[in-house]
Design an enzyme around this catalytic site. Structure first.
Site, mmCIF file in Angstrom:
data_model
loop_
_atom_site.group_PDB
_atom_site.id
_atom_site.type_symbol
_atom_site.label_atom_id
_atom_site.label_comp_id
_atom_site.label_asym_id
_atom_site.label_seq_id
_atom_site.Cartn_x
_atom_site.Cartn_y
_atom_site.Cartn_z
ATOM 1 N N THR A 183 0.873 -1.178 0.000
ATOM 2 C CA THR A 183 0.000 0.000 0.000
ATOM 3 C C THR A 183 0.907 1.225 0.000
ATOM 4 O O THR A 183 2.068 1.138 0.412
ATOM 5 C CB THR A 183 -0.881 0.040 1.271
ATOM 6 O OG1 THR A 183 -0.001 -0.028 2.401
ATOM 7 C CG2 THR A 183 -1.850 -1.110 1.324
ATOM 8 N N GLU A 327 -5.600 -4.669 -0.677
ATOM 9 C CA GLU A 327 -5.826 -5.826 0.200
ATOM 10 C C GLU A 327 -6.918 -6.752 -0.338
ATOM 11 O O GLU A 327 -7.173 -7.813 0.208
ATOM 12 C CB GLU A 327 -6.222 -5.348 1.606
ATOM 13 C CG GLU A 327 -5.097 -4.676 2.396
ATOM 14 C CD GLU A 327 -4.982 -3.178 2.156
ATOM 15 O OE1 GLU A 327 -5.476 -2.695 1.110
ATOM 16 O OE2 GLU A 327 -4.409 -2.476 3.011
ATOM 17 N N LYS A 434 -17.894 15.463 9.644
ATOM 18 C CA LYS A 434 -19.015 15.392 10.593
ATOM 19 C C LYS A 434 -19.371 16.798 11.035
ATOM 20 O O LYS A 434 -18.621 17.444 11.747
ATOM 21 C CB LYS A 434 -18.635 14.546 11.806
ATOM 22 C CG LYS A 434 -18.754 13.064 11.534
ATOM 23 C CD LYS A 434 -18.680 12.253 12.797
ATOM 24 C CE LYS A 434 -18.458 10.812 12.427
ATOM 25 N NZ LYS A 434 -17.414 10.163 13.193
ATOM 26 N N TRP A 439 -23.285 13.421 8.879
ATOM 27 C CA TRP A 439 -22.154 13.087 8.029
ATOM 28 C C TRP A 439 -22.340 13.736 6.661
ATOM 29 O O TRP A 439 -23.414 13.631 6.063
ATOM 30 C CB TRP A 439 -22.046 11.570 7.834
ATOM 31 C CG TRP A 439 -21.494 10.853 9.016
ATOM 32 C CD1 TRP A 439 -21.311 11.364 10.273
ATOM 33 C CD2 TRP A 439 -21.054 9.498 9.053
ATOM 34 N NE1 TRP A 439 -20.788 10.401 11.087
ATOM 35 C CE2 TRP A 439 -20.617 9.248 10.385
ATOM 36 C CE3 TRP A 439 -20.967 8.480 8.116
ATOM 37 C CZ2 TRP A 439 -20.116 8.016 10.777
ATOM 38 C CZ3 TRP A 439 -20.466 7.247 8.516
ATOM 39 C CH2 TRP A 439 -20.040 7.022 9.834
HETATM 40 P P1 AMP Z 1 -5.542 1.325 -3.042
HETATM 41 O O1 AMP Z 1 -5.344 0.147 -2.170
HETATM 42 O O2 AMP Z 1 -4.386 2.266 -3.044
HETATM 43 O O3 AMP Z 1 -5.958 0.946 -4.416
HETATM 44 O O4 AMP Z 1 -6.736 2.188 -2.421
HETATM 45 C C1 AMP Z 1 -7.958 1.608 -2.075
HETATM 46 C C2 AMP Z 1 -8.941 2.679 -1.714
HETATM 47 O O5 AMP Z 1 -9.285 3.458 -2.868
HETATM 48 C C3 AMP Z 1 -10.287 2.139 -1.240
HETATM 49 O O6 AMP Z 1 -10.249 1.742 0.106
HETATM 50 C C4 AMP Z 1 -11.178 3.344 -1.474
HETATM 51 O O7 AMP Z 1 -11.062 4.299 -0.442
HETATM 52 C C5 AMP Z 1 -10.612 3.935 -2.736
HETATM 53 N N1 AMP Z 1 -11.422 3.490 -3.883
HETATM 54 C C6 AMP Z 1 -11.165 2.509 -4.744
HETATM 55 N N2 AMP Z 1 -12.128 2.441 -5.689
HETATM 56 C C7 AMP Z 1 -13.036 3.391 -5.396
HETATM 57 C C8 AMP Z 1 -14.270 3.835 -5.987
HETATM 58 N N3 AMP Z 1 -14.740 3.298 -7.096
HETATM 59 N N4 AMP Z 1 -14.929 4.839 -5.381
HETATM 60 C C9 AMP Z 1 -14.460 5.419 -4.258
HETATM 61 N N5 AMP Z 1 -13.301 5.064 -3.672
HETATM 62 C C10 AMP Z 1 -12.604 4.068 -4.232
#
Ligand code: AMP
Length: 535
Positions: A183, A327, A434, A439
């Site tokens: 990550t 993940e 908030k 929210w």
């Molecule tokens: P990563 O592991 O860097 O790909 O980031 C994952 C995070 O990206 C998720 O937990 C979300 O917060 C965000 N994310 C991924 N896809 C979407 C989506 N279609 N809409 C909103 N947030 C998203």
């Protein structure tokens, strides 16, 4: 009494994807856009031969099952070869994001104890700095076919063994590790997710399903999402499994180049984050171009604004909004319409399409409140999103403690789920605003701002307020020729959202801070000074 079934058991291995692809689609093509603008094209057959050559070469150099093999590379055929050769010998392909800081990359390579790093020439300077700092790495290999005068080190061509006569893929347990991805570590040190052959093959099956990405042998698939961003969302596996043509964009990610490649290679399906699609769309809109082959695109990694979905639909391209995370391998949900939506008016259809969609079979979701109590899937209740499934993390790499709570992984996202399973993400939990006990969804506020033609990018964060706890503030990057006032932007919210959701301030900035995976970096926005008075 339960009885065992009487069926064969074959381990779900990545080399079985390759074997299947070679036995049924050997003439299919893999196309890569090279730096000089030309295309490199070869067939699955040739690809398969080189994957074996590389696997043999890796064996000659002493690579063993379990070794971590890192890449610092764009989406190219050589990167794809490394994916398959590494997994095929039981080693682990560790894709490193070259856009991270040098310190983060150094941490990641050392944490993973990588033994080889394959790198594109674009990252030669970075590699020079990394070499003395990463003692576990025995080989730094430039991804060039031939030796290069400018680079003293080893080159890829020298790793292609030429005697594959007696080579057979190893058979091992399907739970063996095959891939590693960290990550980006915006909060704390980066953490690794280690995928298994089984999780990767099941994710490839599920993501090719018609309700998901719907990949078939008739498709030409162009992953715009980098192969270092959660394995390009599994497309290197699902495309080969489906016998699809694969089109790899290489290093040049400008909208104009991507559009040209799409047309030239006859791309039908493509996938990437909203910012990359915005570049393509800006180019297409500014020149009134059309897509002659593109049918479906997948947009994910961050919320896709509804107006972007509408713009592609107006050009006969269907958008599948997808949600995922490192993940989760990454895909958890993909949005497609149900038959009952056919009679909806256009703007309501758009609202459905702008949701993050429904779960793939093999991944389950639930919502919980602050106390961990389950919330109903009624489309209204908003809570913390938890996931479990065949391709969801159980432990971070090198950590003994589980990454789960009672068998569920906490995504860190907040949202709702309706009775049809459509998930709607309102925020990352750390980004939720908030205000006065209510929210406010920063994604909803950003989507409305992005409808304004004069806005290049918009992001909403919370500012602390004595009276309300928090209040929304909107950061806006105007388009170069855009002449916008805060009032004009705020007028868009009247009647669209509750009054208390309307941002108190609009702050104009020149450049949006972005993460290494092309997402808005809200942590950086939070450290910017804010005007004291509403603008
Ligand atoms: P990563 O592991 O860097 O790909 O980031 C994952 C995070 O990206 C998720 O937990 C979300 O917060 C965000 N994310 C991924 N896809 C979407 C989506 N279609 N809409 C909103 N947030 C998203």
């Amino acid at each position: 009494m339960v009885q065992p079934g009487n069926m064969m058991r074959m381990p779900l291995l990545i080399n079985s994807i390759l074997t299947h692809a070679l036995e049924s689609s050997a003439d299919q093509e893999i196309v890569t856009a090279l730096d000089d603008g030309s295309l490199h094209t070869y067939t699955y057959r040739e690809f398969g031969r080189r994957v074996k050559d590389l696997a043999v070469g890796m064996g000659h150099r002493g690579l063993l099952p379990g070794h971590r093999v890192a890449t610092l590379a764009w989406n190219t055929y050589r990167h794809l070869e490394i994916y398959y050769a590494t997994a095929g010998i039981g080693a682990i392909c560790h894709t490193v994001n070259p856009r991270l800081s040098r310190e983060q990359i150094e941490f990641i390579i050392n944490d993973a104890q990588d033994v080889v790093v394959f790198y594109d020439g674009h990252f030669a300077e970075l590699v020079e700095q990394l070499e003395p700092r990463c003692p576990s790495v025995a080989h730094w290999v430039l991804l060039n076919e031939d030796a290069d005068q400018d680079h003293a080190g080893m080159h890829y061509g020298a790793w292609l063994g030429n005697d594959v006569r007696n080579f057979e893929w190893l058979e091992f347990d399907e739970d063996t590790a095959c891939g590693l991805c960290y990550t980006s570590g915006t909060t704390g040190a980066p953490k690794g997710t280690q995928y298994s052959h089984r999780s990767t093959v099941l994710h490839a099956y599920a993501s090719s399903h018609p309700n998901a990405l719907a990949i078939s042998c008739s498709d030409a698939v162009m992953p715009l999402v980098p192969m270092f961003h959660v394995n390009a969302w599994g497309l290197p596996y699902s495309s080969l499994m489906s016998g699809a043509k694969i089109v790899l964009p290489g290093s040049n990610m400008q909208g104009e180049r991507l559009y040209a490649l799409c047309e030239r290679a006859g791309v039908t399906l493509s996938a990437g984050v909203p910012t990359v699609w915005k570049g393509v769309l800006d180019h297409v809109e500014s020149r009134a171009l059309t897509f002659s082959t593109l049918q479906h695109i997948v947009i994910g990694g961050a919320a896709c604004p509804p107006h972007m979905i509408a713009s592609f639909r107006a050009r006969n391209v269907t958008v599948r909004h997808a949600w995922g995370m490192t993940e989760v391998s990454p895909l958890g949900t993909v949005c497609q319409l149900l038959p009952k939506h056919a009679s909806l008016p256009g703007d309501e259809t758009l609202q459905v399409l702008a949701s993050q969609g429904r779960p793939l079979f093999g991944a389950r979701f639930k919502l919980v409140d602050e106390e961990g109590k389950r919330l109903p899937h009624d489309g209204v209740s908003t809570g913390h999103l938890m996931v479990q499934g065949n391709w969801v993390i159980s432990h971070y790499y090198g950590k003994a403690e589980p990454a789960t709570e009672d068998g569920w992984f906490r995504t860190g996202d907040v949202g709702s789920i309706d009775a049809d399973g459509y998930m709607r993400i309102t925020d990352r939990s750390k980004d939720v605003i908030k205000s006065g006990g209510e929210w406010i969804s920063s994604i909803e506020i950003e989507n409305i701002a992005m409808e304004e033609p004069g806005i290049e990018l918009a992001a909403c964060i919370a500012e602390s307020s004595e009276k309300w706890g928090e209040r929304p503030v909107l950061f806006v990057v105007p388009k170069p020729d855009g002449c916008l006032s805060a009032e004009q932007i705020l007028a868009r919210y009247q009647g669209r959202v509750a009054k208390w959701s309307i941002p108190d301030k609009v702050v104009f900035i020149e450049r949006m801070p972005m993460t290494a995976t092309g997402k808005i970096q809200k942590a950086a926005l939070r450290s910017l000074p804010l005007p004291t008075k509403p603008q």
